[in-house]
Design a protein around this motif. Structure first.
Motif, PDB file in Angstrom:
ATOM      1  N   TYR A 189      76.234  20.494  -5.343  1.00 59.21           N
ATOM      2  CA  TYR A 189      75.805  20.465  -3.947  1.00 59.21           C
ATOM      3  C   TYR A 189      76.959  20.117  -3.025  1.00 59.21           C
ATOM      4  O   TYR A 189      77.809  19.287  -3.339  1.00 59.21           O
ATOM      5  N   VAL A 190      76.964  20.800  -1.884  1.00 60.03           N
ATOM      6  CA  VAL A 190      77.892  20.513  -0.800  1.00 60.03           C
ATOM      7  C   VAL A 190      77.092  19.854   0.312  1.00 60.03           C
ATOM      8  O   VAL A 190      76.024  20.355   0.693  1.00 60.03           O
ATOM      9  N   GLU A 191      77.591  18.730   0.831  1.00 62.24           N
ATOM     10  CA  GLU A 191      76.881  18.020   1.892  1.00 62.24           C
ATOM     11  C   GLU A 191      77.804  17.818   3.076  1.00 62.24           C
ATOM     12  O   GLU A 191      78.988  18.172   3.041  1.00 62.24           O
ATOM     13  N   ALA A 192      77.257  17.271   4.157  1.00 65.84           N
ATOM     14  CA  ALA A 192      78.024  17.082   5.389  1.00 65.84           C
ATOM     15  C   ALA A 192      79.299  16.290   5.115  1.00 65.84           C
ATOM     16  O   ALA A 192      79.266  15.234   4.469  1.00 65.84           O
ATOM     17  N   GLY A 193      80.423  16.816   5.597  1.00 70.04           N
ATOM     18  CA  GLY A 193      81.712  16.172   5.411  1.00 70.04           C
ATOM     19  C   GLY A 193      82.501  16.682   4.220  1.00 70.04           C
ATOM     20  O   GLY A 193      83.686  16.365   4.087  1.00 70.04           O
ATOM     21  N   ASP A 194      81.873  17.484   3.358  1.00 66.88           N
ATOM     22  CA  ASP A 194      82.553  17.985   2.164  1.00 66.88           C
ATOM     23  C   ASP A 194      83.401  19.214   2.473  1.00 66.88           C
ATOM     24  O   ASP A 194      83.127  19.974   3.408  1.00 66.88           O
ATOM     25  N   LEU A 195      84.416  19.411   1.644  1.00 63.24           N
ATOM     26  CA  LEU A 195      85.174  20.661   1.603  1.00 63.24           C
ATOM     27  C   LEU A 195      84.875  21.364   0.288  1.00 63.24           C
ATOM     28  O   LEU A 195      84.855  20.730  -0.771  1.00 63.24           O
ATOM     29  N   LYS A 196      84.670  22.672   0.359  1.00 65.09           N
ATOM     30  CA  LYS A 196      84.526  23.501  -0.845  1.00 65.09           C
ATOM     31  C   LYS A 196      85.651  24.525  -0.831  1.00 65.09           C
ATOM     32  O   LYS A 196      85.831  25.245   0.146  1.00 65.09           O
ATOM     33  N   LEU A 197      86.419  24.588  -1.909  1.00 65.72           N
ATOM     34  CA  LEU A 197      87.566  25.496  -1.978  1.00 65.72           C
ATOM     35  C   LEU A 197      87.390  26.438  -3.160  1.00 65.72           C
ATOM     36  O   LEU A 197      87.103  25.988  -4.285  1.00 65.72           O
ATOM     37  N   ASP A 198      87.567  27.735  -2.917  1.00 72.41           N
ATOM     38  CA  ASP A 198      87.460  28.701  -4.005  1.00 72.41           C
ATOM     39  C   ASP A 198      88.106  30.019  -3.605  1.00 72.41           C
ATOM     40  O   ASP A 198      88.599  30.183  -2.493  1.00 72.41           O
ATOM     41  N   ARG A 199      88.069  30.961  -4.550  1.00 70.69           N
ATOM     42  CA  ARG A 199      88.632  32.295  -4.322  1.00 70.69           C
ATOM     43  C   ARG A 199      87.543  33.339  -4.141  1.00 70.69           C
ATOM     44  O   ARG A 199      87.827  34.531  -4.098  1.00 70.69           O
TER      45      ARG A 199
ATOM     46  N   PRO B 192      92.140  12.237  -7.812  1.00 69.23           N
ATOM     47  CA  PRO B 192      91.990  12.178  -9.275  1.00 69.23           C
ATOM     48  C   PRO B 192      91.144  13.344  -9.779  1.00 69.23           C
ATOM     49  O   PRO B 192      90.194  13.765  -9.121  1.00 69.23           O
ATOM     50  N   GLU B 193      91.487  13.846 -10.935  1.00 67.12           N
ATOM     51  CA  GLU B 193      90.836  15.053 -11.451  1.00 67.12           C
ATOM     52  C   GLU B 193      89.317  14.927 -11.490  1.00 67.12           C
ATOM     53  O   GLU B 193      88.598  15.859 -11.168  1.00 67.12           O
ATOM     54  N   ASN B 194      88.821  13.762 -11.869  1.00 66.38           N
ATOM     55  CA  ASN B 194      87.374  13.608 -11.982  1.00 66.38           C
ATOM     56  C   ASN B 194      86.686  13.414 -10.641  1.00 66.38           C
ATOM     57  O   ASN B 194      85.474  13.247 -10.585  1.00 66.38           O
ATOM     58  N   GLN B 195      87.462  13.420  -9.548  1.00 73.29           N
ATOM     59  CA  GLN B 195      86.862  13.281  -8.232  1.00 73.29           C
ATOM     60  C   GLN B 195      86.705  14.616  -7.506  1.00 73.29           C
ATOM     61  O   GLN B 195      86.146  14.680  -6.427  1.00 73.29           O
ATOM     62  N   TYR B 196      87.189  15.681  -8.100  1.00 74.87           N
ATOM     63  CA  TYR B 196      87.135  16.959  -7.410  1.00 74.87           C
ATOM     64  C   TYR B 196      85.704  17.481  -7.279  1.00 74.87           C
ATOM     65  O   TYR B 196      85.341  18.067  -6.281  1.00 74.87           O
ATOM     66  N   GLU B 197      84.912  17.322  -8.307  1.00 71.91           N
ATOM     67  CA  GLU B 197      83.595  17.941  -8.315  1.00 71.91           C
ATOM     68  C   GLU B 197      82.496  16.907  -8.110  1.00 71.91           C
ATOM     69  O   GLU B 197      82.569  15.780  -8.566  1.00 71.91           O
TER      70      GLU B 197
ATOM     71  N   ILE C 276      85.606  18.714  -2.553  1.00 75.59           N
ATOM     72  CA  ILE C 276      86.272  17.450  -2.222  1.00 75.59           C
ATOM     73  C   ILE C 276      85.372  16.701  -1.254  1.00 75.59           C
ATOM     74  O   ILE C 276      84.963  17.252  -0.223  1.00 75.59           O
ATOM     75  N   HIS C 277      85.033  15.479  -1.590  1.00 72.67           N
ATOM     76  CA  HIS C 277      84.170  14.688  -0.724  1.00 72.67           C
ATOM     77  C   HIS C 277      84.826  13.341  -0.442  1.00 72.67           C
ATOM     78  O   HIS C 277      85.677  12.865  -1.188  1.00 72.67           O
ATOM     79  N   ASP C 278      84.452  12.775   0.682  1.00 75.69           N
ATOM     80  CA  ASP C 278      84.946  11.457   1.087  1.00 75.69           C
ATOM     81  C   ASP C 278      86.466  11.414   1.235  1.00 75.69           C
ATOM     82  O   ASP C 278      87.090  10.370   1.040  1.00 75.69           O
ATOM     83  N   ALA C 279      87.078  12.550   1.570  1.00 82.53           N
ATOM     84  CA  ALA C 279      88.523  12.552   1.764  1.00 82.53           C
ATOM     85  C   ALA C 279      88.855  12.074   3.172  1.00 82.53           C
ATOM     86  O   ALA C 279      88.235  12.515   4.142  1.00 82.53           O
ATOM     87  N   PRO C 280      89.818  11.170   3.309  1.00 82.88           N
ATOM     88  CA  PRO C 280      90.180  10.677   4.642  1.00 82.88           C
ATOM     89  C   PRO C 280      90.759  11.801   5.492  1.00 82.88           C
ATOM     90  O   PRO C 280      91.368  12.735   4.990  1.00 82.88           O
ATOM     91  N   ALA C 281      90.546  11.711   6.798  1.00 79.32           N
ATOM     92  CA  ALA C 281      91.115  12.622   7.806  1.00 79.32           C
ATOM     93  C   ALA C 281      90.414  13.965   7.898  1.00 79.32           C
ATOM     94  O   ALA C 281      90.678  14.732   8.822  1.00 79.32           O
ATOM     95  N   ILE C 282      89.498  14.283   6.976  1.00 85.82           N
ATOM     96  CA  ILE C 282      88.826  15.584   7.035  1.00 85.82           C
ATOM     97  C   ILE C 282      88.045  15.731   8.335  1.00 85.82           C
ATOM     98  O   ILE C 282      88.096  16.767   9.004  1.00 85.82           O
ATOM     99  N   GLU C 283      87.312  14.689   8.708  1.00 90.63           N
ATOM    100  CA  GLU C 283      86.506  14.754   9.928  1.00 90.63           C
ATOM    101  C   GLU C 283      87.402  14.972  11.145  1.00 90.63           C
ATOM    102  O   GLU C 283      87.074  15.765  12.038  1.00 90.63           O
ATOM    103  N   HIS C 284      88.537  14.295  11.179  1.00 95.91           N
ATOM    104  CA  HIS C 284      89.469  14.451  12.303  1.00 95.91           C
ATOM    105  C   HIS C 284      89.977  15.883  12.402  1.00 95.91           C
ATOM    106  O   HIS C 284      90.030  16.468  13.486  1.00 95.91           O
TER     107      HIS C 284
ATOM    108  N   LEU D 164      96.311  19.203   2.927  1.00100.83           N
ATOM    109  CA  LEU D 164      95.927  19.567   1.565  1.00100.83           C
ATOM    110  C   LEU D 164      97.129  19.545   0.622  1.00100.83           C
ATOM    111  O   LEU D 164      96.993  19.243  -0.560  1.00100.83           O
ATOM    112  N   ASP D 165      98.300  19.841   1.145  1.00101.22           N
ATOM    113  CA  ASP D 165      99.500  19.874   0.317  1.00101.22           C
ATOM    114  C   ASP D 165      99.831  18.502  -0.254  1.00101.22           C
ATOM    115  O   ASP D 165     100.303  18.386  -1.391  1.00101.22           O
ATOM    116  N   VAL D 166      99.583  17.450   0.515  1.00103.47           N
ATOM    117  CA  VAL D 166      99.921  16.098   0.051  1.00103.47           C
ATOM    118  C   VAL D 166      98.722  15.352  -0.511  1.00103.47           C
ATOM    119  O   VAL D 166      98.867  14.248  -1.036  1.00103.47           O
TER     120      VAL D 166
END
Length: 321
Positions: free
Chosen positions: A87-97, A197-202, A155-163, A191-193
């Motif tokens: 599930y994707v919720e408010a504030g999340d980023l979903k990245l794919d091809r 952690p790997e287990n936090q991506y999903e 990616i969820h709960d990442a700082p600066a996304i909302e900004h 995103l470059d920097v």
């Protein structure tokens, strides 16, 4: 301008001109609108506003894509593996091809609002380099960093996304293109920097059988809104462990069972207060399973922000009957 690397047979073009394209999707559960702007050659921003419960995607592409979705409001259910959902919720980023973007998608809250930044890599890499010489982010490596597998990364709960994203929703039309260029570069630098952690991506995933039981639980509760089921009763009735039931329900619908039903009942009460003037507050409380009008009034005020009678009175003055 045309978003021509997408083939989605359900999307009907409403407007296509040099500035933007607007597409609509409709089915028995509602409709959605996608408004797309080309920011650079091969770089697009699409604003997505869906008021529907689900749709079946026929999306295909022959392009090398890198797509970043930001959810502003609502929720999205998507397949995260064979027989599993995330599930994707408010504030999340979903990245794919967009290589696993076919099939059934659901909006558990019956709405979804957000935007997508899409890079058609064959054009975008050169366009970004032409715009700013020696830009330090390698778009190809960034795509590989986040989209090395078949299924999306969330990616969820990442700082600066909302900004980064909040201003893209309110940018004036006359500066939309130049402003969006700046925000895209800002996002790529971020995103470059970003080190996650790997287990936090999903997000947590749940099996199809679990999700089906949760949706059946919700259906039974809203069809019998006058009945207050205990979580133990629901767990036994649907043969699902109570901890699994709690976790899965919160991920599907965004809030715990009791909270979800309290908000649902109070929203239903608001409709009755507006439209059924012949019903007293006590009558409405009873229809929603409250044998105490005072407890109902307290719950209504917590959710809606005013007492039931005040809400009805104010709606009578300012609303449309």
């Amino acid at each position: 301008m045309k978003f021509n690397f997408i083939e989605e047979t359900q999307m009907v073009p409403l407007i296509e001109n040099e500035e933007c394209s607007i597409h609509q999707i409709k089915n028995e559960s509602g409709e959605g609108i996608m408004t797309t702007y080309q920011i650079f050659p091969g770089v697009f921003i699409s604003y997505n506003d869906y008021h529907m419960e689900s749709f079946d995607s026929t999306f295909t592409t022959n392009r090398n894509l890198f797509c970043i979705d930001h959810c502003r409001e609502g929720r999205l259910e998507y397949a995260s593996g064979q027989g599993t959902y995330s599930y994707v919720e408010a504030g999340d980023l979903k990245l794919d091809r967009r290589i696993s973007h076919q099939g059934h998608f659901e909006f558990p809250l019956a709405h979804y609002h957000g935007l997508m930044i899409a890079f058609d890599m064959d054009f975008a890499v050169g366009a970004l380099e032409d715009e700013i010489k020696n830009f330090p982010v390698n778009l190809v490596m960034l795509q590989k960093k986040f989209c090395d597998g078949k299924y999306p990364i969330v990616i969820h709960d990442a700082p600066a996304i909302e900004h980064i994203f909040s201003e893209l929703y309110v940018v004036p039309e006359k500066i939309r293109i130049p402003y969006s260029k700046i925000k895209i570069y800002e996002l790529l630098l971020y995103l470059d920097v970003l080190e996650v952690p790997e287990n936090q991506y999903e997000k947590p995933y749940f099996y199809k059988t679990q999700v089906e039981k949760i949706k059946a639980i919700r259906k039974m509760m809203i069809e019998n809104r006058e009945t207050h089921y205990t979580q133990e009763e629901l767990s036994v009735c649907f043969d699902i462990p109570i901890t699994t039931m709690k976790n899965c329900f919160k991920n599907v619908y965004g809030s715990p069972i009791n909270t979800y039903m309290r908000v649902y009942r109070m929203n239903q009460a608001a409709v009755l207060l507006k439209n059924e003037r012949n019903l007293s507050v006590t009558d409405i409380a009873g229809k929603l399973g409250y044998d105490s009008p005072s407890k109902f009034s307290a719950a209504f005020k917590r959710v809606i922000g005013s007492a039931p009678l005040d809400y009805r009175k104010n709606f009578g003055i300012y609303g449309t009957r």
